[in-house]
Design a protein around this motif. Structure first.
Motif, PDB file in Angstrom:
ATOM      1  N   GLN A 134      90.236  10.246  57.085  1.00  0.00           N
ATOM      2  CA  GLN A 134      89.183   9.807  56.160  1.00  0.00           C
ATOM      3  C   GLN A 134      88.155   8.944  56.887  1.00  0.00           C
ATOM      4  OE1 GLN A 134      90.599   7.564  52.821  1.00  0.00           O
ATOM      5  NE2 GLN A 134      88.608   7.494  51.806  1.00  0.00           N
ATOM      6  N   ALA A 135      88.615   8.074  57.784  1.00  0.00           N
ATOM      7  CA  ALA A 135      87.693   7.207  58.514  1.00  0.00           C
ATOM      8  C   ALA A 135      86.720   8.028  59.356  1.00  0.00           C
ATOM      9  CB  ALA A 135      88.475   6.232  59.400  1.00  0.00           C
ATOM     10  N   TYR A 136      87.244   9.065  60.049  1.00  0.00           N
ATOM     11  CA  TYR A 136      86.363   9.935  60.822  1.00  0.00           C
ATOM     12  C   TYR A 136      85.299  10.564  59.938  1.00  0.00           C
ATOM     13  CZ  TYR A 136      88.771  10.067  65.354  1.00  0.00           C
ATOM     14  OH  TYR A 136      89.275   9.761  66.574  1.00  0.00           O
ATOM     15  N   ALA A 137      85.698  10.977  58.746  1.00  0.00           N
ATOM     16  CA  ALA A 137      84.801  11.748  57.892  1.00  0.00           C
ATOM     17  C   ALA A 137      83.683  10.910  57.293  1.00  0.00           C
ATOM     18  CB  ALA A 137      85.604  12.415  56.771  1.00  0.00           C
ATOM     19  N   ASP A 170      79.501   6.492  54.661  1.00  0.00           N
ATOM     20  CA  ASP A 170      79.920   5.321  53.873  1.00  0.00           C
ATOM     21  C   ASP A 170      80.481   4.295  54.846  1.00  0.00           C
ATOM     22  OD1 ASP A 170      80.813   3.466  52.067  1.00  0.00           O
ATOM     23  OD2 ASP A 170      81.984   4.871  50.860  1.00  0.00           O
ATOM     24  N   HIS A 171      79.575   3.631  55.551  1.00  0.00           N
ATOM     25  CA  HIS A 171      79.994   2.761  56.650  1.00  0.00           C
ATOM     26  C   HIS A 171      80.798   1.563  56.152  1.00  0.00           C
ATOM     27  CE1 HIS A 171      79.325  -0.127  60.070  1.00  0.00           C
ATOM     28  NE2 HIS A 171      79.764   0.940  60.703  1.00  0.00           N
ATOM     29  N   ALA A 172      80.462   1.036  54.980  1.00  0.00           N
ATOM     30  CA  ALA A 172      81.210  -0.105  54.447  1.00  0.00           C
ATOM     31  C   ALA A 172      82.670   0.275  54.196  1.00  0.00           C
ATOM     32  CB  ALA A 172      80.557  -0.592  53.153  1.00  0.00           C
ATOM     33  N   ARG A 173      82.887   1.439  53.613  1.00  0.00           N
ATOM     34  CA  ARG A 173      84.246   1.917  53.375  1.00  0.00           C
ATOM     35  C   ARG A 173      84.964   2.176  54.703  1.00  0.00           C
ATOM     36  NH1 ARG A 173      88.975   1.813  50.995  1.00  0.00           N
ATOM     37  NH2 ARG A 173      90.021   3.837  50.905  1.00  0.00           N
TER      38      ARG A 173
END
Length: 593
Positions: free
Chosen positions: A48-51, A56-59
């Motif tokens: 999810q972080a890669y995607a 959604d940089h904050a997320r």
């Protein structure tokens, strides 16, 4: 102001390459993360972080914090992927000291080929921005060799974009354009051609001859906007705005910058945000609004307390210098002028350093291939010697002759390579068009001349020469005639110079002249003779109606002392007075109150 002076264009060409390379390094998407093994919470979080790391940089930051919580268990593969994400985040926010060792570790030691390629590409960005050009080109060569072995075509696509921009930064137009076109072959069916167009654009502007009216600007901007990739559209629009301001269209530049400012700031990409403020300051200055020009230039400096974007600050300091000088704040003007000249000198030096690094790496690769070939030949000779040991002396002599031929061939190749290196170093000292000293080496020779004069208590004069209305020559007769005018100008000047005088091209139509053992009165006599020769001599036989004149600013150590910055600032101020006084004239530091 003299917006047509040639120094800033070099730094803008580098700025475009750096911005484009930075966007390429950061806008990877989630391709590598999609290959992460499923079946564990950490694998899911990594995927999810890669995607979402750009969408959604904050997320994304929250997910990174979750992965770094005490007690989180990661497999070796997941640890490499997390290390890459940490390095990517450091690059995104401009913390290169944090990002570089992480990315270097992943690029050199990770087990996954695609992840190594992603890290190597992001590292190329940091190496280019931090001026480690030779290592950047060495790693680029390795990355290019790895492209055929990359499993995920998205990763190969990104790697080609980074290679294209790095070649563009070295003004290697052909390989830069080739990599950009190869991106089109790796694009997935239905994928937007935004990024290939942007990198092809970056290759085409590498030699700085692309006018703002060229269709590639609108084609790249419209394609990227339609594809929902604003960072890439911003890269081109920021370049377009600067070129509009440089070509006398500041209002069009301001309208464009105001339109994209919300998008640029919302993206949070610091390189673009810095360049936006720099461009606004420059455009307002060209439009005559000194108050807003100063405000935006100072806003750019405030963004960069650590000096990470020092290579992009040339226009910022130029605007602040012009504003302070116009307002009569000469102390501040001199301080900004010193910063401007320092950045400008580093810009010229960086341009040469990039080209030198590129050619050095290419020569090292050629030498390495030659050494491998020689080693192979040598091994073949040894095998031949063993096979023919029992033959007669005549055969043995033949073997020795063959070995000698191989070694002589290698020696000749090494000599040719060494000569090529020496020739390149010599060319790096000279301006490619006129053959006189380039900016960097003119400054170095001037410093040396001032030190000798100070030790001997002798007077030195420094003159700055700026051709009048030179832009009209290029616009009316073309750049080929403009180049002929510059070369003839140098020839006319040299006819009136002594062997001890130092003559160099500072950029565009501006030249510098150092006259050792020369009083102010003697310096005036010399530069007046040069001025009259330029004004009274036909410049181009193909255009008998073409005349040229020059304005001169003269400073003497008798008034300013032996420090180069003070001499340059005084001569530059005198040159301004000559321009304002009607051009085709000489002004000296004697008028300085």
């Amino acid at each position: 102001m003299r917006a047509s002076r040639g120094g800033p264009r070099l730094s803008w060409r580098q700025r475009l390459a750096v911005c484009g390379l930075a966007v390429a390094a950061l806008f990877h998407g989630g391709s590598a993360g999609a290959t992460a093994p499923a079946g564990s919470d950490t694998a899911s979080v990594l995927t999810q972080a890669y995607a979402i790391k750009t969408s959604d940089h904050a997320r994304f930051l929250k997910l990174l914090q979750q992965l770094h919580q005490p007690g989180t268990v990661l497999s070796p593969d997941e640890q490499w992927r997390l290390r890459y994400l940490d390095g990517w985040e450091g690059s995104f926010i401009g913390d290169y000291a944090k990002a570089e060792p992480l990315l270097r570790d992943v690029a050199d030691h990770a087990t996954d080929t695609d992840l190594k390629a992603l890290a190597a590409g992001t590292l190329l960005n940091i190496l280019a921005i931090s001026h480690h050009y030779e290592e950047a080109f060495e790693r680029a060569d390795r990355l290019a060799a790895a492209v055929p072995h990359i499993r995920d075509r998205k990763v190969a696509y990104v790697a080609l974009s980074q290679l294209s921009q790095l070649m563009a930064s070295a003004q290697q137009v052909k390989p830069a354009a080739t990599y950009a076109r190869q991106m089109m072959r790796f694009a997935e069916p239905g994928q937007s051609m935004c990024r290939p167009y942007v990198y092809l654009f970056g290759a085409l502007v590498a030699d700085d001859h692309l006018p703002p009216t060229d269709p590639i600007f609108r084609q790249a901007i419209d394609t990227c906007t339609a594809a929902g990739e604003p960072m890439f559209a911003d890269t081109v629009e920021l370049d377009l705005a600067r070129r509009l301001a440089e070509t006398g269209k500041p209002q069009a530049a301001l309208a464009l910058l105001k339109r994209i400012a919300p998008t640029v700031d919302a993206q949070g990409f610091q390189v673009h945000a810095y360049v936006l403020r720099s461009d606004l300051g420059y455009a307002y200055w060209v439009s005559g609004d000194a108050v807003r020009a100063k405000r935006w230039a100072l806003a750019a400096l405030a963004m960069d307390p650590k000096g990470n974007f020092d290579g992009l600050s040339e226009y910022v300091y130029r605007v602040l210098y012009e504003v302070a000088n116009k307002a009569g704040d000469y102390r501040a003007a001199l301080d900004y002028y010193r910063h401007y000249r320092d950045v400008q000198a580093r810009s010229v030096s960086d341009t040469q350093a990039i080209a030198l690094a590129y050619h050095t790496v290419q020569q090292q690769l050629s030498l390495h291939k030659l050494q491998l070939a020689e080693l192979s030949k040598h091994n073949s000779v040894l095998e031949l010697q063993q096979a023919l040991d029992r033959k007669q002396i005549q055969t043995t002599r033949l073997q020795l002759l063959l070995l000698l031929t191989v070694l002589l061939s290698g020696a000749l190749w090494l000599v040719r390579i060494k000569r090529s290196q020496l020739r390149f170093q010599k060319l790096a000292r000279r301006d490619g068009l006129t053959g006189i000293l380039n900016h960097q080496h003119f400054l170095a020779e001037t410093e040396s001349a001032l030190r000798h004069a100070q030790n001997a208590s002798r007077s030195v004069c420094l003159a700055l020469i700026d051709l009048d209305h030179f832009k009209q020559v290029n616009d009316t007769y073309g750049h080929a005639t403009g180049d002929a005018v510059l070369k003839e100008t140098v020839t006319l000047c040299q006819a009136h110079l002594r062997p001890i005088d130092v003559f160099g091209r500072l950029g565009g139509e501006e030249f510098g002249l150092v006259l050792p053992d020369c009083t102010l009165e003697q310096g005036l006599d010399i530069v007046h003779r040069i001025r009259l020769a330029l004004a009274n001599t036909p410049i181009d036989s193909n255009h008998p109606d073409l005349g040229i004149s020059a304005s001169f600013g003269l400073a003497s150590t008798g008034t300013c002392g032996y420090q180069l910055p003070e001499l340059m600032a005084t001569a530059d101020a005198a040159l301004y007075r000559a321009k304002r006084g009607g051009r085709n004239r000489v002004e000296t530091d004697a008028e300085v109150a």
